[in-house]
Design a protein around this motif. Sequence first.
Motif, mmCIF file in Angstrom:
data_model
loop_
_atom_site.group_PDB
_atom_site.id
_atom_site.type_symbol
_atom_site.label_atom_id
_atom_site.label_comp_id
_atom_site.label_asym_id
_atom_site.label_seq_id
_atom_site.Cartn_x
_atom_site.Cartn_y
_atom_site.Cartn_z
ATOM 1 N N SER A 1 -12.663 -10.303 -15.151
ATOM 2 C CA SER A 1 -12.472 -9.193 -16.133
ATOM 3 C C SER A 1 -11.918 -8.020 -17.020
ATOM 4 C CB SER A 1 -14.176 -9.581 -17.336
ATOM 5 O OG SER A 1 -14.759 -8.335 -16.367
ATOM 6 N N THR A 2 -11.565 -7.229 -15.868
ATOM 7 C CA THR A 2 -11.132 -5.983 -15.833
ATOM 8 C C THR A 2 -9.981 -5.995 -15.121
ATOM 9 O OG1 THR A 2 -12.343 -5.135 -14.117
ATOM 10 C CG2 THR A 2 -13.166 -4.518 -15.760
ATOM 11 N N VAL A 3 -9.354 -7.057 -14.727
ATOM 12 C CA VAL A 3 -7.597 -7.620 -14.237
ATOM 13 C C VAL A 3 -6.997 -6.894 -14.628
ATOM 14 C CG1 VAL A 3 -6.388 -8.982 -12.547
ATOM 15 C CG2 VAL A 3 -8.910 -8.333 -12.157
ATOM 16 N N ASP A 4 -6.078 -6.773 -15.104
ATOM 17 C CA ASP A 4 -4.745 -6.293 -15.479
ATOM 18 C C ASP A 4 -4.086 -7.879 -16.076
ATOM 19 O OD1 ASP A 4 -5.385 -3.517 -16.202
ATOM 20 O OD2 ASP A 4 -3.567 -3.080 -14.092
ATOM 21 N N PHE A 5 -3.880 -7.967 -17.441
ATOM 22 C CA PHE A 5 -4.044 -9.002 -18.613
ATOM 23 C C PHE A 5 -2.695 -9.244 -18.877
ATOM 24 C CE2 PHE A 5 -4.071 -13.156 -20.406
ATOM 25 C CZ PHE A 5 -3.987 -13.735 -19.634
ATOM 26 N N SER A 6 -1.766 -9.182 -19.001
ATOM 27 C CA SER A 6 -0.888 -9.511 -20.578
ATOM 28 C C SER A 6 0.335 -10.342 -20.613
ATOM 29 C CB SER A 6 -0.192 -8.061 -20.303
ATOM 30 O OG SER A 6 0.198 -7.910 -18.886
ATOM 31 N N GLY A 7 0.357 -10.700 -21.306
ATOM 32 C CA GLY A 7 1.916 -12.238 -21.278
ATOM 33 C C GLY A 7 0.963 -13.327 -21.012
ATOM 34 N N GLY A 8 0.181 -13.387 -21.060
ATOM 35 C CA GLY A 8 -0.861 -15.012 -20.754
ATOM 36 C C GLY A 8 -1.042 -14.703 -19.196
ATOM 37 N N ARG A 9 -0.509 -13.709 -18.665
ATOM 38 C CA ARG A 9 -0.923 -13.939 -16.699
ATOM 39 C C ARG A 9 -1.652 -12.561 -16.592
ATOM 40 N NH1 ARG A 9 2.764 -17.700 -14.842
ATOM 41 N NH2 ARG A 9 3.783 -18.399 -16.705
ATOM 42 N N TYR A 10 -2.145 -12.886 -15.738
ATOM 43 C CA TYR A 10 -3.462 -11.568 -14.935
ATOM 44 C C TYR A 10 -1.711 -10.872 -13.687
ATOM 45 C CZ TYR A 10 -7.647 -12.940 -15.054
ATOM 46 O OH TYR A 10 -8.890 -13.745 -15.718
ATOM 47 N N ASP A 11 -2.006 -9.844 -13.303
ATOM 48 C CA ASP A 11 -1.471 -8.821 -13.022
ATOM 49 C C ASP A 11 -2.048 -9.341 -10.920
ATOM 50 O OD1 ASP A 11 0.114 -6.914 -12.337
ATOM 51 O OD2 ASP A 11 -1.539 -5.719 -10.713
ATOM 52 N N ILE A 12 -0.438 -10.084 -10.483
ATOM 53 C CA ILE A 12 -0.516 -10.861 -9.707
ATOM 54 C C ILE A 12 -1.102 -9.533 -8.204
ATOM 55 C CG2 ILE A 12 1.300 -11.719 -7.312
ATOM 56 C CD1 ILE A 12 0.686 -13.800 -10.075
ATOM 57 N N ALA A 13 -0.812 -8.336 -8.154
ATOM 58 C CA ALA A 13 -0.761 -7.992 -7.243
ATOM 59 C C ALA A 13 -2.439 -7.057 -7.268
ATOM 60 C CB ALA A 13 0.216 -6.119 -7.836
ATOM 61 N N SER A 14 -2.873 -7.116 -8.486
ATOM 62 C CA SER A 14 -4.295 -6.455 -8.678
ATOM 63 C C SER A 14 -5.364 -7.756 -7.372
ATOM 64 C CB SER A 14 -4.744 -6.387 -9.955
ATOM 65 O OG SER A 14 -3.892 -5.767 -10.515
ATOM 66 N N LEU A 15 -4.509 -9.602 -8.169
ATOM 67 C CA LEU A 15 -5.090 -10.311 -7.934
ATOM 68 C C LEU A 15 -5.384 -11.186 -6.402
ATOM 69 C CD1 LEU A 15 -4.401 -13.463 -10.286
ATOM 70 C CD2 LEU A 15 -6.910 -12.041 -10.156
ATOM 71 N N GLU A 16 -4.018 -10.697 -6.132
ATOM 72 C CA GLU A 16 -4.129 -10.394 -4.142
ATOM 73 C C GLU A 16 -4.568 -9.247 -3.721
ATOM 74 O OE1 GLU A 16 -0.051 -8.668 -2.316
ATOM 75 O OE2 GLU A 16 0.092 -10.378 -2.761
ATOM 76 N N GLN A 17 -5.002 -8.102 -3.750
ATOM 77 C CA GLN A 17 -5.888 -6.971 -3.491
ATOM 78 C C GLN A 17 -6.963 -7.628 -3.882
ATOM 79 O OE1 GLN A 17 -5.703 -3.534 -5.411
ATOM 80 N NE2 GLN A 17 -6.397 -2.165 -3.262
ATOM 81 N N LEU A 18 -7.940 -8.164 -4.700
ATOM 82 C CA LEU A 18 -9.234 -8.837 -5.177
ATOM 83 C C LEU A 18 -9.242 -10.067 -3.647
ATOM 84 C CD1 LEU A 18 -11.476 -8.191 -7.370
ATOM 85 C CD2 LEU A 18 -10.015 -9.941 -7.837
ATOM 86 N N TYR A 19 -8.419 -10.838 -3.497
ATOM 87 C CA TYR A 19 -8.685 -11.898 -2.820
ATOM 88 C C TYR A 19 -8.481 -12.126 -1.664
ATOM 89 C CZ TYR A 19 -8.612 -14.613 -7.000
ATOM 90 O OH TYR A 19 -8.766 -15.200 -8.420
ATOM 91 N N THR A 20 -7.530 -10.877 -0.708
ATOM 92 C CA THR A 20 -7.420 -10.834 0.203
ATOM 93 C C THR A 20 -8.121 -10.150 1.137
ATOM 94 O OG1 THR A 20 -5.734 -9.225 -0.181
ATOM 95 C CG2 THR A 20 -4.854 -11.757 -0.031
ATOM 96 N N ALA A 21 -8.878 -9.451 0.202
ATOM 97 C CA ALA A 21 -10.578 -8.708 1.027
ATOM 98 C C ALA A 21 -11.355 -8.993 1.014
ATOM 99 C CB ALA A 21 -10.033 -6.888 -0.073
ATOM 100 N N ASP A 22 -11.617 -10.602 0.051
ATOM 101 C CA ASP A 22 -13.114 -11.127 -0.025
ATOM 102 C C ASP A 22 -12.815 -12.106 0.930
ATOM 103 O OD1 ASP A 22 -14.927 -12.108 -1.003
ATOM 104 O OD2 ASP A 22 -14.297 -12.403 -2.838
ATOM 105 N N HIS A 23 -13.386 -12.198 2.345
ATOM 106 C CA HIS A 23 -13.781 -13.113 2.968
ATOM 107 C C HIS A 23 -14.982 -13.547 2.797
ATOM 108 C CE1 HIS A 23 -11.629 -9.924 5.517
ATOM 109 N NE2 HIS A 23 -12.214 -11.145 6.386
ATOM 110 N N VAL A 24 -16.226 -13.028 1.380
ATOM 111 C CA VAL A 24 -16.968 -13.958 1.142
ATOM 112 C C VAL A 24 -16.804 -15.506 0.090
ATOM 113 C CG1 VAL A 24 -18.718 -13.524 -0.135
ATOM 114 C CG2 VAL A 24 -18.422 -11.901 1.520
#
Length: 816
Positions: free
Chosen positions: A297-320
Amino acid sequence: SYDSRRTRLHAKAWLFHRESGFTTGLVGSSNLSSAAMLDGCEWNVRLAAVDNASILAKFVTTFGQYWDDAEFEPYDKARFQDATRRRDGDRDALARAIQLRPYPHQQSVLDALEVERSHGHTHNLVVAATGTGKTVIAALDYARLRKGGADPTLLFIAHRQEILRQSLATFRAAVRDGHFGELLVGDDRPTIGRHVFASIQAMHEKRLATLKPDAYDVVIVDEFHHAQADSYRALLSHFKPKVLLGLTATPERADGKSVLEWFDNRVAAELRLWDALDLGLVVPFQYFGIHDATDLSTVDFSGGRYDIASLEQLYTADHVRANAVIRALHDHVRDVTQFRALGFCVSIKHAEFMAKFFSQKGIASLAVSADTPDHKRSEALQKLRTGEVKVLFSRDLFNEGVDIPSVDTVLFLRPTESATIFLQQLGRGLRHEDGKACLTVLDFIGNAHKRFRFDLRFRSLVGGTRAGVRDAVEQGFPHLPAGCEIKLDRESQRAVLENVRALVGTSTRDLVEDLRGRGDVRLPVFLTGCDLEPEDLYKDGRCLTRLKRAANLRPASASETGEDEVMRALGRMLHVDDDVRLETWRTWLRGKKPIAADRDDPHQLMLFTILGYTPRPVTDMREAFAALWANVDLREELTDLLDVLADRQRRPTFTVEGVPFRAHATYTRDEVSAGLREVGDKGKLKRTQGGVLKNDRARVDILYVTLDKDPKHFTPTTLYDDYPISQSRFHWESQGTTRADSATGRRYQGLTEQPWRTLLFVRHKKWDARGATSPYLFLGPVRYVSHEKEKPMRIVWELERPMPAAFFNDVKVAAG
């Protein structure tokens, strides 16, 4: 059915019809064989008309619809043996081409193209899901352009040699000419050059320079989403054909660029994945929405798309989360040692992270990307096919162009913003493969940003409006093609519903604020800018004129006579879908002076009633029209609304002699009464309630049918047994008092001295998604075929013109 590629009907049911009324059905596992009848332990359910009349009726209805389906044909021993022999792919392709005919869903697209061209739109885009037969549509469309002896020159563009050869064979079957067309690909060169099937690579700059812009009357481009590439843009910019047809599964590229600019930002026709599933052209899917507790909900979202770099950082650090994916696989995949999957990730780094994590957990996996060398990519695909590797992770590499029928599982590990990319990725696993019963889809859903559009994803699967998607999510998706399931866990359902409800519940206050920011814009601009359908705006008496006044963009009207009725009526006009009403009314409304009221003009009476004036005497027409013309704001909005309705109209309609209604157009009951000039003693238009209307002036009986009858709104005496048997036949049950030898019964049977016609108006449900009363689709005149019993009479009608294919596909399930 002689189509051995797929199972169309495996009926383990028997019906014993008895004139006495004690009809019996058996449904179960028994074949009509010695073992089943004598020795086997079989399980069956017996249905008796006396005890289970409604279930047995549905049994009979459904079987009747299959029986009348053109795909089911009489048994022919030689043909059956040929269909069950060892298959030869080339011969099968030729046989299918020779028997080329459109499926109902393809006919709907052909109809839409015809309507679009009649409206002056000669550049058209067809968006069709995997397996729906885009090339067949294009071939039949071109064959239609050749009618009357015409021979338009043709250029067909594709990017692979195999596609060109298959397309050429299909076009030869469509035009019934085995010598039609020439190839321009590889070593093949055309000698005549009138009908050319060329690779995009062959249409290079030097060759284009030798061809005049009008060299081809018709240009067809397959996989049109490539059109933004330099080679395609050069070709499209060079040629100026009379007809341009684009074919694609998605008008949106992976880079977000749209190709709609080549088609005036419109799609001529769209085929849902539902159609392919319903026909068995692709395997069914089992979709599981799994909440992964990720907060987006707080990830940058513009032009109908999430910010890729923010998503990448979120997902690659999440072993859970990665562990949760593996747990979900064990929960939903039958055998994790046998499955083959594609995992779609947010980035290359995310794909590499998931491949490494899975491999460490004992599930052999690889990551591939556009940067992977071709030989390594091919090697990875081969390992997936053989089962040496279980999962290939990528970003968008496998959206298209890779055919891997063995894939039986798809993992959505990223929030896919584009519904079309979602369908592309889903389509990678929908191809048929021996032993593959279905596709398992695991979609990992987080708490989305408020501007993320879950409604687009689910509309791409089930169709309908935002409100329809909301209802489907709330009810657990009760209406899906056979074998398909969409199941959201509790938290996923909550997250999706919150998101969809926020969109569906666009408040008047929000729209007023939006309008203040946009200024005093016209209706089409407002709808496009706010991403609204007319159905989203026009509900609960709301209209653009009201919003503009609330935003202080327009003053109150000096003439408020009848204004509230018209404002409320705008929401009841959204069904208008034939050129005659639309063009006639628009022509009148554009005039500076009110039309001269004529109580004998059916289209004036229909306009009078649809504007909300039905409770008033028709002698008030002159006054009502004068008040409307004096209200400049409202007349402007009404004219704009009719323009919007005309722009989205795609279904052809047809003249019916002697009445002002067009077959396959949609009408309200009040419009029908107005069109037949049904005026009562007090000078007001008659408002009918029952299922039949007799009009002596036009010598017609009107039949009103609601197929999906809700017992809350129909009494036992009005729950008639009405359903389509096929596109050309309809089963209808008369009122309970009608005898075969009565005057009414004789009219139905055509046994009157003077000609008398029966006109059939049908709707799916009584209420639409907005809660408004649904109008009726006019199926046209019908002819009596036969009947059973009386009081009521159960009549089979033959339609003068087959009902629209899309309508039949939608209602046959509801009716049967």
